[in-house]
Design a protein around this motif. Structure first.
Motif, PDB file in Angstrom:
ATOM      1  N   ILE A 135      57.222  34.508  11.194  1.00 48.77           N
ATOM      2  CA  ILE A 135      56.098  34.436  12.137  1.00 48.77           C
ATOM      3  C   ILE A 135      56.528  34.733  13.573  1.00 48.77           C
ATOM      4  O   ILE A 135      55.739  34.630  14.514  1.00 48.77           O
ATOM      5  N   LYS A 136      57.810  35.090  13.731  1.00 50.38           N
ATOM      6  CA  LYS A 136      58.357  35.545  15.020  1.00 50.38           C
ATOM      7  C   LYS A 136      58.203  34.502  16.137  1.00 50.38           C
ATOM      8  O   LYS A 136      57.655  34.783  17.209  1.00 50.38           O
ATOM      9  N   VAL A 137      58.691  33.309  15.856  1.00 51.63           N
ATOM     10  CA  VAL A 137      58.671  32.249  16.862  1.00 51.63           C
ATOM     11  C   VAL A 137      59.626  32.583  17.996  1.00 51.63           C
ATOM     12  O   VAL A 137      60.784  32.939  17.763  1.00 51.63           O
ATOM     13  N   GLU A 138      59.143  32.484  19.222  1.00 46.13           N
ATOM     14  CA  GLU A 138      59.979  32.750  20.396  1.00 46.13           C
ATOM     15  C   GLU A 138      60.434  31.456  21.064  1.00 46.13           C
ATOM     16  O   GLU A 138      61.490  31.426  21.704  1.00 46.13           O
ATOM     17  N   HIS A 139      59.633  30.406  20.920  1.00 47.77           N
ATOM     18  CA  HIS A 139      59.946  29.112  21.538  1.00 47.77           C
ATOM     19  C   HIS A 139      59.841  28.034  20.459  1.00 47.77           C
ATOM     20  O   HIS A 139      58.743  27.730  19.982  1.00 47.77           O
ATOM     21  N   LYS A 162      64.335  30.726  22.201  1.00 44.36           N
ATOM     22  CA  LYS A 162      64.595  29.568  23.061  1.00 44.36           C
ATOM     23  C   LYS A 162      64.250  28.278  22.322  1.00 44.36           C
ATOM     24  O   LYS A 162      63.243  28.205  21.612  1.00 44.36           O
ATOM     25  N   THR A 163      65.109  27.282  22.509  1.00 43.64           N
ATOM     26  CA  THR A 163      64.968  26.017  21.792  1.00 43.64           C
ATOM     27  C   THR A 163      64.821  24.877  22.781  1.00 43.64           C
ATOM     28  O   THR A 163      65.512  24.836  23.814  1.00 43.64           O
ATOM     29  N   TYR A 164      63.947  23.908  22.454  1.00 40.71           N
ATOM     30  CA  TYR A 164      63.691  22.746  23.299  1.00 40.71           C
ATOM     31  C   TYR A 164      63.777  21.500  22.415  1.00 40.71           C
ATOM     32  O   TYR A 164      63.156  21.446  21.353  1.00 40.71           O
ATOM     33  N   PHE A 165      64.528  20.509  22.863  1.00 41.12           N
ATOM     34  CA  PHE A 165      64.717  19.287  22.073  1.00 41.12           C
ATOM     35  C   PHE A 165      63.923  18.136  22.682  1.00 41.12           C
ATOM     36  O   PHE A 165      63.976  17.920  23.902  1.00 41.12           O
ATOM     37  N   LEU A 166      63.204  17.375  21.845  1.00 44.29           N
ATOM     38  CA  LEU A 166      62.476  16.182  22.282  1.00 44.29           C
ATOM     39  C   LEU A 166      63.247  14.951  21.818  1.00 44.29           C
ATOM     40  O   LEU A 166      63.619  14.844  20.644  1.00 44.29           O
ATOM     41  N   THR A 167      63.467  13.999  22.730  1.00 44.35           N
ATOM     42  CA  THR A 167      64.318  12.845  22.436  1.00 44.35           C
ATOM     43  C   THR A 167      63.690  11.535  22.907  1.00 44.35           C
ATOM     44  O   THR A 167      62.790  11.529  23.746  1.00 44.35           O
ATOM     45  N   ALA A 214      75.070  20.197  20.140  1.00 40.53           N
ATOM     46  CA  ALA A 214      74.203  21.328  20.500  1.00 40.53           C
ATOM     47  C   ALA A 214      74.269  21.609  21.994  1.00 40.53           C
ATOM     48  O   ALA A 214      74.327  22.765  22.418  1.00 40.53           O
ATOM     49  N   LYS A 215      74.264  20.542  22.791  1.00 42.39           N
ATOM     50  CA  LYS A 215      74.350  20.737  24.245  1.00 42.39           C
ATOM     51  C   LYS A 215      75.697  21.341  24.625  1.00 42.39           C
ATOM     52  O   LYS A 215      75.774  22.220  25.489  1.00 42.39           O
ATOM     53  N   ASP A 216      76.769  20.902  23.977  1.00 43.36           N
ATOM     54  CA  ASP A 216      78.096  21.454  24.263  1.00 43.36           C
ATOM     55  C   ASP A 216      78.171  22.936  23.890  1.00 43.36           C
ATOM     56  O   ASP A 216      78.901  23.702  24.521  1.00 43.36           O
ATOM     57  N   LEU A 217      77.388  23.334  22.883  1.00 37.14           N
ATOM     58  CA  LEU A 217      77.342  24.740  22.469  1.00 37.14           C
ATOM     59  C   LEU A 217      76.365  25.561  23.310  1.00 37.14           C
ATOM     60  O   LEU A 217      76.259  26.776  23.129  1.00 37.14           O
ATOM     61  N   GLY A 218      75.636  24.893  24.208  1.00 38.19           N
ATOM     62  CA  GLY A 218      74.691  25.592  25.069  1.00 38.19           C
ATOM     63  C   GLY A 218      73.419  26.024  24.358  1.00 38.19           C
ATOM     64  O   GLY A 218      72.770  27.003  24.757  1.00 38.19           O
ATOM     65  N   ILE A 219      73.017  25.287  23.325  1.00 35.39           N
ATOM     66  CA  ILE A 219      71.864  25.701  22.512  1.00 35.39           C
ATOM     67  C   ILE A 219      70.514  25.391  23.152  1.00 35.39           C
ATOM     68  O   ILE A 219      69.686  26.303  23.309  1.00 35.39           O
ATOM     69  N   PRO A 220      70.211  24.137  23.499  1.00 35.76           N
ATOM     70  CA  PRO A 220      68.844  23.870  23.974  1.00 35.76           C
ATOM     71  C   PRO A 220      68.584  24.439  25.365  1.00 35.76           C
ATOM     72  O   PRO A 220      69.420  24.326  26.273  1.00 35.76           O
ATOM     73  N   GLU A 221      67.424  25.036  25.509  1.00 37.20           N
ATOM     74  CA  GLU A 221      66.991  25.502  26.824  1.00 37.20           C
ATOM     75  C   GLU A 221      66.780  24.287  27.724  1.00 37.20           C
ATOM     76  O   GLU A 221      67.243  24.254  28.858  1.00 37.20           O
ATOM     77  N   LYS A 222      66.081  23.283  27.184  1.00 37.25           N
ATOM     78  CA  LYS A 222      65.845  22.033  27.903  1.00 37.25           C
ATOM     79  C   LYS A 222      65.776  20.883  26.900  1.00 37.25           C
ATOM     80  O   LYS A 222      65.390  21.072  25.745  1.00 37.25           O
ATOM     81  N   ILE A 223      66.133  19.688  27.374  1.00 39.97           N
ATOM     82  CA  ILE A 223      65.950  18.462  26.607  1.00 39.97           C
ATOM     83  C   ILE A 223      64.891  17.654  27.336  1.00 39.97           C
ATOM     84  O   ILE A 223      65.013  17.403  28.538  1.00 39.97           O
ATOM     85  N   ILE A 224      63.840  17.255  26.612  1.00 37.83           N
ATOM     86  CA  ILE A 224      62.683  16.610  27.242  1.00 37.83           C
ATOM     87  C   ILE A 224      62.395  15.289  26.549  1.00 37.83           C
ATOM     88  O   ILE A 224      62.497  15.179  25.333  1.00 37.83           O
TER      89      ILE A 224
END
Length: 485
Positions: free
Chosen positions: A276-280, A369-374, A389-399
């Motif tokens: 489905i070509k998810v971008e975010h 782009k990836t966003y993590f909810l915590t 994941a953060k050490d690997l630079g994966i999430p665009e933002k953590i919210i």
């Protein structure tokens, strides 16, 4: 004749022991000494967060305060303090299963949430549906709610005494902790105010069994459930989707010890994400207390652009070796000794030297782009995942909110449940220290902090929406609009 009498009376003696309601000071102190000695022998986190000196002060104060017999619940409260002051979220004290974990046990039918300084009803599983979500809770059984919550916190274990975690679990698991403090009750009196109403209402409601609670949940709160690994399109125009990971465990019906079902379902989800070509991609980890560690790498392989390794070191106490690897096991007591060759003080270690053991998924790897909810409910394998994941630079933002587990690692992997000699309470104790492999050292916080702090609010209790999801979707839309100008 004496032997016959003893034989006939022995079952009655055992029954009396099982139904013991009161413990003498000597019995309680003996349990305290046993617990402390056992922790010092096998617990890898003993004196890690609280110094030996500070712990001994707590121990001595409790020990000297016991000058009269205590009942079952009072004894549980005392011993709980010795467990929670280890300050490790994986360590806890439990009732004797035969006594307080009955199949038809009743629980207080309310779950709460704290917003600013007030407490509100998050879920109502009583038969009285007029006590609606978002009602302000003032008291239970005429005891002010704030005072009651402080009492219940004594049962909540958290890494380094994390107060956010203590608040979170006391409220989100309110029925459990209420029962641990007061025992099983048939009913409870609630004092509350309805939204936009200053009138104080008082009602007495019946407590419910788990079966009854589940029936009400399916009818009353069906739309609030978040099935594990569920995928939902939030905005088709902007190609935004949300993946819920509510636990790192999903096993099939037939002896699926390696969680192959989690692996299969996860692959299906990322195939859909590609189709489905998810971008975010928003990944919602809230309330995820952890699970099966290999599922961390199964998930991160779809997001990481480069190889990675999960674990830096594993350690256990030398004195705990045969607790973990039983002498009567064939093989492990000998072979595992070679796997933990490094020695330092009272510990033995296993060190990983390679940082590229897990390879990225080639066919279905996600590069959008990836966003993590915590929130503070993120613990154990979830904290592990987030920090790696953060050490690997994966999430665009953590919210969202600060997570519940320490960034460096945890005391986990293997456990022993041992029983105290007099009270028969069960102590759940980790046996290993696991340190996350974070070679880039990006995260400097002891507890992972969000890039944007978004707290829960009363409006979402009333309208059944989710503020942190709405915030994230709107943030993505605005960022896309800015780039397209």
């Amino acid at each position: 004749m004496q032997k016959i009498i003893v034989f006939l009376l022995f079952p009655l003696f055992l029954q009396a022991q099982k139904s013991k309601d009161t413990f003498s000071p000597e019995e309680i102190r003996a349990d305290m000494a046993f617990l402390k000695k056992k922790f010092e022998k096998i617990h890898p986190g003993m004196y890690y967060y609280m110094s030996r000196e500070a712990y001994n002060k707590v121990y001595d104060s409790l020990y000297n305060s016991i000058n009269q017999p205590l009942n079952y619940l009072e004894t549980f409260r005392v011993l709980s303090q010795l467990v929670t002051n280890v300050k490790d979220g994986h360590t806890n004290l439990r009732y004797d299963k035969k006594r307080f974990n009955k199949k038809n046990a009743k629980f207080v039918p309310f779950y709460l949430r704290k917003i600013d300084k007030n407490y509100y009803l998050a879920l109502n599983y009583s038969a009285d549906s007029t006590i609606i979500r978002g009602s302000e809770v003032l008291a239970f059984n005429d005891e002010p709610i704030g005072q009651l919550i402080q009492k219940l916190k004594v049962f909540v274990s958290s890494d380094n005494g994390n107060e956010h975690v203590k608040d979170y679990y006391t409220l989100s698991a309110f029925p459990t902790y209420f029962k641990r403090y007061f025992g099983e009750v048939d009913s409870i009196k609630i004092s509350y105010r309805l939204p936009k109403n200053d009138t104080i209402f008082y009602k007495k409601v019946a407590c419910q069994t788990n079966v009854e609670i589940l029936k009400i949940d399916k009818k009353r709160y069906k739309n609030l459930n978040r099935p594990n690994l569920s995928l939902k399109i939030l905005d088709s125009v902007n190609h935004i989707a949300k993946l819920d990971i509510t636990e790192f465990t999903m096993s099939g019906k037939f002896l699926d010890f390696s969680n192959q079902k989690f692996k299969r379902v996860l692959r299906v989800r990322f195939k859909t994400i590609k189709d489905i070509k998810v971008e975010h991609l928003i990944v919602d980890f809230r309330a995820n207390g952890g699970g099966f560690i290999p599922n961390i790498s199964r998930f991160l392989k779809y997001l990481s652009p480069k190889p990675f390794t999960l674990v830096d070191t594993l350690a256990l106490k030398k004195k705990a070796y045969f607790t973990l690897f039983k002498p009567y096991y064939f093989g492990p007591p000998l072979t595992m000794w070679l796997g933990f060759m490094k020695r330092e003080g009272e510990f033995m270690y296993r060190v990983n030297k390679r940082n590229d053991k897990q390879k990225p998924e080639k066919q279905l790897g996600y590069r959008g782009k990836t966003y993590f909810l915590t929130d503070p409910g993120c613990y154990s394998a979830t904290t592990f995942t987030l920090n790696l994941a953060k050490d690997l630079g994966i999430p665009e933002k953590i919210i969202g909110q600060q997570v519940g587990g320490a960034s460096w690692g945890s005391f986990a992997v293997n456990w022993q449940d041992f029983k105290l000699p007099n009270s028969k309470f069960i102590v759940h104790t980790p046996l290993m220290k696991i340190s996350h492999n974070l070679p880039n050292n990006i995260n400097k916080d002891f507890f992972l902090q969000p890039d944007y702090e978004v707290n829960r609010n009363r409006e979402e209790l009333l309208k059944n929406n989710t503020s942190v999801v709405d915030f994230t979707v709107e943030m993505i839309r605005q960022s896309k609009a800015i780039r397209e100008r």
